[in-house]
Design a protein around this motif. Sequence first.
Motif, PDB file in Angstrom:
ATOM      1  N   LEU A  19       0.834  -1.203   0.000  1.00 11.48           N
ATOM      2  CA  LEU A  19       0.000   0.000   0.000  1.00 11.48           C
ATOM      3  C   LEU A  19       0.870   1.255   0.000  1.00 11.48           C
ATOM      4  CD1 LEU A  19      -2.799   1.299   0.153  1.00 11.48           C
ATOM      5  CD2 LEU A  19      -2.625   1.155   2.660  1.00 11.48           C
ATOM      6  N   HIS A  20       1.882   1.265   0.826  1.00 11.39           N
ATOM      7  CA  HIS A  20       2.790   2.411   0.938  1.00 11.39           C
ATOM      8  C   HIS A  20       3.452   2.707  -0.414  1.00 11.39           C
ATOM      9  CE1 HIS A  20       5.078   5.190   3.436  1.00 11.39           C
ATOM     10  NE2 HIS A  20       6.227   4.683   3.007  1.00 11.39           N
ATOM     11  N   GLN A  21       3.922   1.665  -1.083  1.00  6.45           N
ATOM     12  CA  GLN A  21       4.557   1.843  -2.383  1.00  6.45           C
ATOM     13  C   GLN A  21       3.545   2.281  -3.437  1.00  6.45           C
ATOM     14  OE1 GLN A  21       7.888  -1.541  -1.513  1.00  6.45           O
ATOM     15  NE2 GLN A  21       7.256  -1.380  -3.616  1.00  6.45           N
ATOM     16  N   SER A  22       2.307   1.766  -3.365  1.00  2.09           N
ATOM     17  CA  SER A  22       1.292   2.161  -4.353  1.00  2.09           C
ATOM     18  C   SER A  22       0.901   3.624  -4.202  1.00  2.09           C
ATOM     19  CB  SER A  22       0.054   1.276  -4.242  1.00  2.09           C
ATOM     20  OG  SER A  22      -0.719   1.619  -3.105  1.00  2.09           O
ATOM     21  N   ARG A  71       9.079  -8.259  -5.089  1.00  2.00           N
ATOM     22  CA  ARG A  71       8.207  -8.544  -6.232  1.00  2.00           C
ATOM     23  C   ARG A  71       6.939  -7.717  -6.074  1.00  2.00           C
ATOM     24  NH1 ARG A  71       7.198 -14.779  -5.495  1.00  2.00           N
ATOM     25  NH2 ARG A  71       9.132 -15.227  -4.409  1.00  2.00           N
ATOM     26  N   GLU A  72       6.172  -7.653  -7.110  1.00  2.00           N
ATOM     27  CA  GLU A  72       4.871  -6.995  -7.051  1.00  2.00           C
ATOM     28  C   GLU A  72       3.975  -7.774  -6.080  1.00  2.00           C
ATOM     29  OE1 GLU A  72       3.782  -4.120  -8.469  1.00  2.00           O
ATOM     30  OE2 GLU A  72       5.899  -3.890  -8.996  1.00  2.00           O
ATOM     31  N   PRO A  73       3.069  -7.100  -5.371  1.00  2.00           N
ATOM     32  CA  PRO A  73       2.181  -7.791  -4.437  1.00  2.00           C
ATOM     33  C   PRO A  73       1.385  -8.944  -5.071  1.00  2.00           C
ATOM     34  CG  PRO A  73       2.056  -5.435  -4.070  1.00  2.00           C
ATOM     35  CD  PRO A  73       2.889  -5.646  -5.311  1.00  2.00           C
ATOM     36  N   ALA A  74       1.012  -8.807  -6.335  1.00  2.00           N
ATOM     37  CA  ALA A  74       0.263  -9.868  -7.011  1.00  2.00           C
ATOM     38  C   ALA A  74       1.126 -11.096  -7.307  1.00  2.00           C
ATOM     39  CB  ALA A  74      -0.350  -9.342  -8.308  1.00  2.00           C
ATOM     40  N   ALA A 125      -2.114 -25.569  -0.418  1.00  2.00           N
ATOM     41  CA  ALA A 125      -2.940 -25.246  -1.588  1.00  2.00           C
ATOM     42  C   ALA A 125      -3.740 -23.969  -1.345  1.00  2.00           C
ATOM     43  CB  ALA A 125      -3.873 -26.416  -1.912  1.00  2.00           C
ATOM     44  N   GLU A 126      -4.294 -23.827  -0.165  1.00  2.00           N
ATOM     45  CA  GLU A 126      -5.090 -22.632   0.153  1.00  2.00           C
ATOM     46  C   GLU A 126      -4.207 -21.395   0.207  1.00  2.00           C
ATOM     47  OE1 GLU A 126      -8.453 -20.588   0.472  1.00  2.00           O
ATOM     48  OE2 GLU A 126      -8.383 -22.759   0.189  1.00  2.00           O
ATOM     49  N   LEU A 127      -3.046 -21.488   0.843  1.00  2.00           N
ATOM     50  CA  LEU A 127      -2.140 -20.337   0.928  1.00  2.00           C
ATOM     51  C   LEU A 127      -1.625 -19.926  -0.442  1.00  2.00           C
ATOM     52  CD1 LEU A 127      -0.041 -21.196   4.130  1.00  2.00           C
ATOM     53  CD2 LEU A 127      -2.022 -19.668   3.946  1.00  2.00           C
ATOM     54  N   ALA A 128      -1.485 -20.890  -1.345  1.00  2.00           N
ATOM     55  CA  ALA A 128      -1.001 -20.596  -2.702  1.00  2.00           C
ATOM     56  C   ALA A 128      -2.039 -19.832  -3.521  1.00  2.00           C
ATOM     57  CB  ALA A 128      -0.624 -21.894  -3.421  1.00  2.00           C
ATOM     58  N   ARG A 129      -3.307 -19.926  -3.132  1.00  2.00           N
ATOM     59  CA  ARG A 129      -4.380 -19.245  -3.868  1.00  2.00           C
ATOM     60  C   ARG A 129      -4.504 -17.765  -3.535  1.00  2.00           C
ATOM     61  NH1 ARG A 129      -6.807 -24.369  -4.034  1.00  2.00           N
ATOM     62  NH2 ARG A 129      -7.711 -24.498  -1.970  1.00  2.00           N
ATOM     63  N   THR A 130      -3.829 -17.317  -2.502  1.00  4.45           N
ATOM     64  CA  THR A 130      -4.000 -15.934  -2.041  1.00  4.45           C
ATOM     65  C   THR A 130      -2.687 -15.174  -2.147  1.00  4.45           C
ATOM     66  OG1 THR A 130      -5.684 -16.715  -0.503  1.00  4.45           O
ATOM     67  CG2 THR A 130      -4.802 -14.514  -0.107  1.00  4.45           C
ATOM     68  N   THR A 131      -2.737 -14.008  -2.780  1.00  7.74           N
ATOM     69  CA  THR A 131      -1.548 -13.165  -2.910  1.00  7.74           C
ATOM     70  C   THR A 131      -1.626 -11.995  -1.933  1.00  7.74           C
ATOM     71  OG1 THR A 131      -2.488 -11.668  -4.556  1.00  7.74           O
ATOM     72  CG2 THR A 131      -1.411 -13.695  -5.393  1.00  7.74           C
TER      73      THR A 131
END
Length: 143
Positions: A19-22, A71-74, A125-131
């Motif tokens: 957020l700070h960088q954005s 890296r980018e947040p996404a 698997a669940e943690l991998a789905r969220t950026t």
Amino acid sequence: MSANSKLTVAVHALAWMGLHQSRGHEVSTSEQIAASVGTNAVVIRRLLGDLRRAGLTESRRGAGSGWVLGREPAAITVLDVYDALDDGPVFALHHSEPDPGCVVGGGIQPVLSGLYGRVDGALRAELARTTIADVLKGILTAH
């Protein structure tokens, strides 16, 4: 037993940095992040150091020193953060060997190993789905 909040603090720090960088700020200081998290800047520096070793953050020295996302947040999943912290498995087996002559003691570890393996797979698997971008979007939507 108490829960480990290291992952929560790390995700908080990365979302704050995103957020700070954005908002046009090039670097974030550990003091700024610590104020948002509600902890000491030393705790944040240690945590960001762990994340740096995984390529999730970078530190800048000299004029304009501080921390930036690697890296980018996404492109940073919560699984990436989880793996960077490497706190070991969520559930562990006995610290000492159970009695192999006991029906329960002799058979519990293989049963729990299978269960814990399935739980770990589902967790990963669940943690991998969220950026981090997803986390930040959820925060901003709720606010």
